[in-house]
Design a protein around this motif. Structure first.
Motif, PDB file in Angstrom:
ATOM      1  N   GLY A 267       0.808  -1.307  -0.072  1.00 55.95           N
ATOM      2  CA  GLY A 267       0.034   0.146  -0.059  1.00 55.95           C
ATOM      3  C   GLY A 267       0.715   1.405  -0.070  1.00 55.95           C
ATOM      4  O   GLY A 267       0.432   2.218  -0.027  1.00 55.95           O
ATOM      5  N   ASP A 268       2.074   1.124  -0.277  1.00 59.12           N
ATOM      6  CA  ASP A 268       3.156   2.375  -0.100  1.00 59.12           C
ATOM      7  C   ASP A 268       2.931   3.094  -1.408  1.00 59.12           C
ATOM      8  O   ASP A 268       3.347   2.237  -2.462  1.00 59.12           O
ATOM      9  N   LYS A 269       2.671   4.150  -1.531  1.00 61.41           N
ATOM     10  CA  LYS A 269       2.431   4.938  -2.867  1.00 61.41           C
ATOM     11  C   LYS A 269       3.876   5.052  -3.417  1.00 61.41           C
ATOM     12  O   LYS A 269       3.844   5.301  -4.868  1.00 61.41           O
ATOM     13  N   LYS A 270       4.904   5.094  -2.836  1.00 62.58           N
ATOM     14  CA  LYS A 270       5.992   5.250  -3.733  1.00 62.58           C
ATOM     15  C   LYS A 270       6.363   4.274  -4.645  1.00 62.58           C
ATOM     16  O   LYS A 270       6.930   4.421  -5.804  1.00 62.58           O
ATOM     17  N   TYR A 271       5.740   3.139  -4.483  1.00 66.21           N
ATOM     18  CA  TYR A 271       5.990   1.892  -5.217  1.00 66.21           C
ATOM     19  C   TYR A 271       5.125   2.303  -6.767  1.00 66.21           C
ATOM     20  O   TYR A 271       5.375   2.030  -8.063  1.00 66.21           O
ATOM     21  N   LEU A 272       3.944   2.778  -6.516  1.00 63.98           N
ATOM     22  CA  LEU A 272       2.994   3.140  -7.502  1.00 63.98           C
ATOM     23  C   LEU A 272       3.631   4.151  -8.368  1.00 63.98           C
ATOM     24  O   LEU A 272       3.871   4.139  -9.726  1.00 63.98           O
ATOM     25  N   ASP A 273       4.222   5.452  -7.713  1.00 68.15           N
ATOM     26  CA  ASP A 273       4.957   6.483  -8.186  1.00 68.15           C
ATOM     27  C   ASP A 273       6.080   5.821  -9.133  1.00 68.15           C
ATOM     28  O   ASP A 273       6.347   6.507 -10.287  1.00 68.15           O
ATOM     29  N   ARG A 274       6.995   5.051  -8.660  1.00 67.81           N
ATOM     30  CA  ARG A 274       7.810   4.388  -9.343  1.00 67.81           C
ATOM     31  C   ARG A 274       7.520   3.612 -10.567  1.00 67.81           C
ATOM     32  O   ARG A 274       8.210   3.786 -11.735  1.00 67.81           O
ATOM     33  N   ALA A 275       6.484   2.784 -10.459  1.00 65.87           N
ATOM     34  CA  ALA A 275       5.772   2.090 -11.640  1.00 65.87           C
ATOM     35  C   ALA A 275       5.409   3.030 -12.634  1.00 65.87           C
ATOM     36  O   ALA A 275       5.932   2.776 -13.907  1.00 65.87           O
ATOM     37  N   ILE A 276       4.781   4.093 -12.316  1.00 62.63           N
ATOM     38  CA  ILE A 276       4.489   5.104 -13.311  1.00 62.63           C
ATOM     39  C   ILE A 276       5.760   5.768 -13.974  1.00 62.63           C
ATOM     40  O   ILE A 276       5.759   6.099 -15.235  1.00 62.63           O
ATOM     41  N   LYS A 277       6.604   6.063 -13.361  1.00 60.81           N
ATOM     42  CA  LYS A 277       8.107   6.723 -13.951  1.00 60.81           C
ATOM     43  C   LYS A 277       8.439   5.700 -14.802  1.00 60.81           C
ATOM     44  O   LYS A 277       8.906   6.297 -16.039  1.00 60.81           O
ATOM     45  N   ILE A 278       8.485   4.608 -14.539  1.00 58.73           N
ATOM     46  CA  ILE A 278       9.000   3.558 -15.158  1.00 58.73           C
ATOM     47  C   ILE A 278       8.359   3.460 -16.884  1.00 58.73           C
ATOM     48  O   ILE A 278       8.787   3.173 -17.888  1.00 58.73           O
ATOM     49  N   ALA A 279       7.048   3.358 -16.609  1.00 60.79           N
ATOM     50  CA  ALA A 279       6.286   2.933 -17.569  1.00 60.79           C
ATOM     51  C   ALA A 279       6.096   4.422 -18.555  1.00 60.79           C
ATOM     52  O   ALA A 279       6.078   4.116 -19.875  1.00 60.79           O
ATOM     53  N   ASP A 280       6.209   5.645 -18.046  1.00 58.95           N
ATOM     54  CA  ASP A 280       6.547   6.733 -18.864  1.00 58.95           C
ATOM     55  C   ASP A 280       7.740   6.795 -19.754  1.00 58.95           C
ATOM     56  O   ASP A 280       8.009   6.992 -20.887  1.00 58.95           O
ATOM     57  N   SER A 281       8.857   6.304 -19.004  1.00 60.10           N
ATOM     58  CA  SER A 281      10.033   6.220 -19.786  1.00 60.10           C
ATOM     59  C   SER A 281      10.096   5.335 -20.612  1.00 60.10           C
ATOM     60  O   SER A 281      10.642   5.578 -21.876  1.00 60.10           O
ATOM     61  N   SER A 282       9.369   4.156 -20.475  1.00 61.49           N
ATOM     62  CA  SER A 282       9.672   3.055 -21.152  1.00 61.49           C
ATOM     63  C   SER A 282       8.922   3.149 -22.384  1.00 61.49           C
ATOM     64  O   SER A 282       8.980   2.875 -23.667  1.00 61.49           O
ATOM     65  N   LEU A 283       7.575   3.879 -22.439  1.00 56.81           N
ATOM     66  CA  LEU A 283       6.607   4.071 -23.428  1.00 56.81           C
ATOM     67  C   LEU A 283       7.399   4.821 -24.528  1.00 56.81           C
ATOM     68  O   LEU A 283       7.224   4.723 -25.633  1.00 56.81           O
TER      69      LEU A 283
END
Length: 373
Positions: A267-283
């Motif tokens: 439930g720690d939002k830092k992991y969701l934020d990291r996932a979104i950053k990775i997704a944005d860069s990878s796109l």
């Protein structure tokens, strides 16, 4: 009264036609999935031996260790294992994963320190045991367990976890080697999926030791192999800590999905934020050109992360960017046999397993989202 009924009937007829067209278009990727699976079985499955061929072109099948290796490497069956599980999610009547699992038993090698699967059919040519190959098996097995509740697949996942942990030592501060008895490098392709195996074992058992292992490998991989943009380098050499700077979509995919799992669990939002950053860069990096940068199976692993992220980040831009590359491939790389090249005329089983998984995942996506351009 007849005059008043006529417009209603006409409206109903038009509505039914429109619904039928919409319903038909919403199954586009499902039809592509079914056609590809049939083409794979027809062209790659050697029904006489029960094995799968590694390459469509017989002249490209290798000779190694004194044997002609015409049959599939384990890696390609790993691709088929996960792909057929995704097919079964879409087509409830399909019964495919058990047969692929049986095919993989020809690769089973019980050698110490822990049993695992070798790179090739053991009775024909025993070779290396790759930790990542066994992790892909573990991931698929635990996916199947989560879907079916069949304990044999939980046991398989546990066995793959036990084997992969023989790859761990404290050289470079931790991390997992790539293949058995080769201590040259520690790779994202063996650490990223290692995190996922451990997290899935935690989800299945709630044993905190698995979560501790996952976090240990996760933190090490981020420290040693993540780029400033949030993507992932291929490996780090143990001798001099030099970095192999190739960037592949599957390495980014496992670490993206690791963050989504960690967000689910903690439930720690830092992991969701990291996932979104990775997704944005990878796109932008992998799909900005409208064409796949690397092999279809590599992209299938990143698609897993995008699809998982949708549960918590309702933005279809990652799926839409991926879809442009997929549609380009469907339009330009599929031949009259219903098979695909990678742009260089190469037709092999691992990439077809990857494409089958991609199509199955899009078949599931099109059931729930409007994927129209």
């Amino acid at each position: 009264m007849k005059k008043s009924i006529l417009p209603v009937l006409l409206f109903a007829m038009v509505a039914n036609v429109l619904y039928a067209k919409k319903n038909d278009s919403s199954k586009f990727y499902k039809k592509e999935m079914q056609q590809l699976h049939s083409a794979i079985e027809k062209n790659f499955h050697d029904h006489a031996s029960g094995y799968y061929f590694v390459e469509l072109d017989p002249t490209k099948r290798e000779t190694k260790f004194g044997h002609r290796r015409e049959y599939s490497w384990l890696w390609a069956l790993c691709a088929m294992f996960e792909a057929t599980n995704e097919v079964e999610k879409v087509d409830k009547k399909a019964d495919l994963v058990d047969d692929i699992f049986k095919s993989m038993q020809h690769y089973y090698d019980p050698a110490p320190p822990k049993p695992g699967y070798g790179e090739y059919i053991v009775s024909l040519s025993r070779g290396q045991r790759y930790y990542d190959d066994n992790q892909w098996i573990g991931i698929a097995a635990l996916d199947i367990y989560g879907r079916t509740g069949e304990k044999s697949y939980l046991d398989l996942g546990k066995s793959m976890y036990d084997f992969m942990m023989t790859a761990y030592d404290t050289t470079l501060g931790g991390g997992l080697y790539w293949r058995e008895n080769d201590f040259e490098s520690k790779n994202t392709c063996s650490n990223g999926p290692g995190v996922i195996v451990a997290l899935k074992m935690y989800n299945a058992t709630k044993n905190e030791a698995y979560l501790d292992t996952a976090l240990m490998i996760y933190n090490w991989t981020n420290e040693k192999l993540q780029t400033p943009e949030g993507l992932y380098f291929d490996n780090i050499k143990t001798k001099d800590e030099s970095i192999g700077k190739a960037i592949f979509s599957y390495n980014t995919g496992t670490m993206l999905q690791s963050n989504v799992y960690l967000y689910e669990i903690t439930g720690d939002k830092k992991y969701l934020d990291r996932a979104i950053k990775i997704a944005d860069s990878s796109l932008s990096y992998f799909y900005g050109s409208g064409k796949f940068r690397d092999g279809y199976w590599f992209n299938a692993v990143l698609l897993r992360g995008y699809q998982h992220l949708l549960k918590y980040h309702d933005d279809l831009k990652y799926i839409s960017g991926f879809k442009k590359c997929l549609d380009n491939t469907l339009n330009n790389e599929k031949n009259e046999q219903g098979l695909f090249s990678d742009g260089n005329g190469i037709h092999n089983l691992v990439n077809h397993g990857g494409m089958l998984e991609i199509l199955a995942r899009f078949a599931e996506l099109e059931r729930h989202y409007d994927l129209a351009d």
